[in-house]
Design an enzyme around this catalytic site. Sequence first.
Site, PDB file in Angstrom:
ATOM      1  CG  HIS A  46      -5.863   5.556   5.987  1.00 31.32           C
ATOM      2  ND1 HIS A  46      -6.899   6.254   6.552  1.00 31.32           N
ATOM      3  CD2 HIS A  46      -5.869   5.871   4.659  1.00 31.32           C
ATOM      4  CE1 HIS A  46      -7.517   6.961   5.614  1.00 31.32           C
ATOM      5  NE2 HIS A  46      -6.901   6.754   4.462  1.00 31.32           N
ATOM      6  CD  GLU A  77      -3.504   4.598   1.179  1.00 26.98           C
ATOM      7  OE1 GLU A  77      -4.042   3.877   2.046  1.00 26.98           O
ATOM      8  OE2 GLU A  77      -4.163   5.263   0.373  1.00 26.98           O
ATOM      9  N   GLY A  91     -26.173 -18.779  -4.551  1.00 27.23           N
ATOM     10  CA  GLY A  91     -26.373 -20.163  -4.953  1.00 27.23           C
ATOM     11  C   GLY A  91     -27.806 -20.642  -4.940  1.00 27.23           C
TER      12      GLY A  91
END
Length: 657
Positions: A438, A435, A216
């Site tokens: 994990h 997965e 910004g």
Amino acid sequence: MPPLSRPPQRNRYQWLLSILLFGLLAFLSIAFLLNPQWENEKKYTDAQEVPLSRITQGYASREFKDILIRDSTVYATLKDGKILQSYKEGEDTVSELGWNDPKNPTIVNIENQETRNMLFAVLPDILFFLLVIGGVIWLFRGIARSQSTALSFGKSRARVADAKQVKTRFVDVAGAEEAKEDLVEVVDFLKNPTKYTNIGAKIPKGVLLVGAPGTGKTLLARAVAGEAGVPFFSIAGSEFVEMFVGVGASRVRDLFTKAKRNAPCIIFIDEIDAVGRQRGGAGFGGGHDEREQTLNQILTEMDGFEQGTNVIVMAATNRPDVLDVALLRPGRFDRRIFIDKPDLNARQKILEVHARNKKVAKSIKLGDVAKQTVGLTGADLENIMNEAAIFAAKRKRPAVTQRDLVDAVEKVTIGSEKKSRKLTQHEKDITAYHELGHAIVGHLCTHADPLHKISIVSRGSTLGVTWFLPQEDQYTTSKSKFIDEICGLLGGRAAEELIFNEITTGASNDLERASAIARNMAMKFGMGDDALGLVVYGEKQGSMFAGVDPGMARNYSDSMAQKIDEYVRKIISDQYVRAKGFLVEHRAKLDELAKVLQQKETMSVEEFLVVFDGEQGKEIEKKKAKELGIKSDIEAKEPDSPDEPADDSQAGETQQS
């Protein structure tokens, strides 16, 4: 105050050209209407050609209603309507032909067609004359344009917005409270300069906004101009430099001249590192380099400001490390404002700002999205809100819901779903176990981030993903957390080897990240063993900024490099054995979870804990988060009311494979 910019001038030749065209059309219309030939053309087409004596005889015997003499052509109309045509000598008159008897009722009309056709005779000459005049005008205009271009080549190309055009205010800028506080002084000076000059204070001549892309910087500069109500000159650093030597310096002089003429005002130079780099470095010429001349002119103009000009120069860059030291000294850019990536509260405020112009459901929770977008900039958050609105429109919803925000976060952080990517059943099994490896290992590691979500839906370049989501911003990381993170990363490879007695390429990214963490522990953070000591190995070539790590120069011996390699290899090997031990111990739960995940494709942390630990799993997760000093994902998802939708989970920081 003189006008900031001239309104677009009307082409001075436009009226002249319009008048000429209108006159030409009027001329053609009048000439056409005055020409009777168009009326009689069809009437006399079928005339019978006869000798002139026949016309004379018929006149004497009063056979004709009328006779028309048009130049040398004679048309005689019989009483039955038949037309006879003949020719006379050009010098013969009506008297000589004997057609002037007053007692004869035959009407004799005479038309001088040559006189009437004079307009059409000279028309080609008139058109040619107009064409020549138009060509001359076009030629002179081209010469004038070329001269104007040559004279304006060194003029500034800054875009100017006056006080009424700049609508941005500080209230439109969220998540940069400290930066806004520093800029309030600039606004106050532009509004009330005597308040400072009377006491002898001088406002900084230059304000440098430093921050990563999307934080910004330009928005803040416009907000300063909007709050102060002064003109705003905006230009990019690259617009100063051209292929011709001296143009950049000329544009700098012109820009500052215009700014002084319209003071008080703000000059904003975006990406100033394009012209403000260190002078005399590699890749730059001597004092004749165009970029260097432009920088020299900027330094001269900023240092030569007269007292009371009330012109403030603001600039933005995400590479402050390459700027010339003369540009940063007091008297030029003597104030630097660092704009960091937004924290939790700032992210929520930014989301609220971007939700103003969108229809959102009352039950929407922007705070939850803020917790799950750690590390994202204001531009990223704006993109998330826009993607959520697009999802809502595609689904024909009247307003943006939490589900739309969930999908928007996942799309921005990971990527769109790859529905066209067809996996075999064997690949789906490997992905599910990978997965879950994990998830289980990360869940059992005390210092790892809390589990958030598991999915085997293909997104971006990944076949599946497991989210470990920090609920709060963390600015320091312990050695224990690094070790647990390495262990969690290796859980996918360990699950593949345990279940299928085979390994795949799916863990390539996990191994890369684990190796990078271990190597940084040994070389950067002093977290190695006694053989490495509290020494930082490797010398940076440059400085790190905006997440870009510069190159490293080797400043250690071969024997020390061998010790670093041995430490990295040992820590990864130990954590792989540890991860595999977790999975062997919970093999039954791994198989049970794999069946559920293959069926649902996406599993929330609640569903994972119900299968893995039962209802006690939720308490374990809360206790783990409490030890880390953060709020658990389960606590964040607990509904505030009984009718709160339970599937409005959201995505954030991810651990991908």
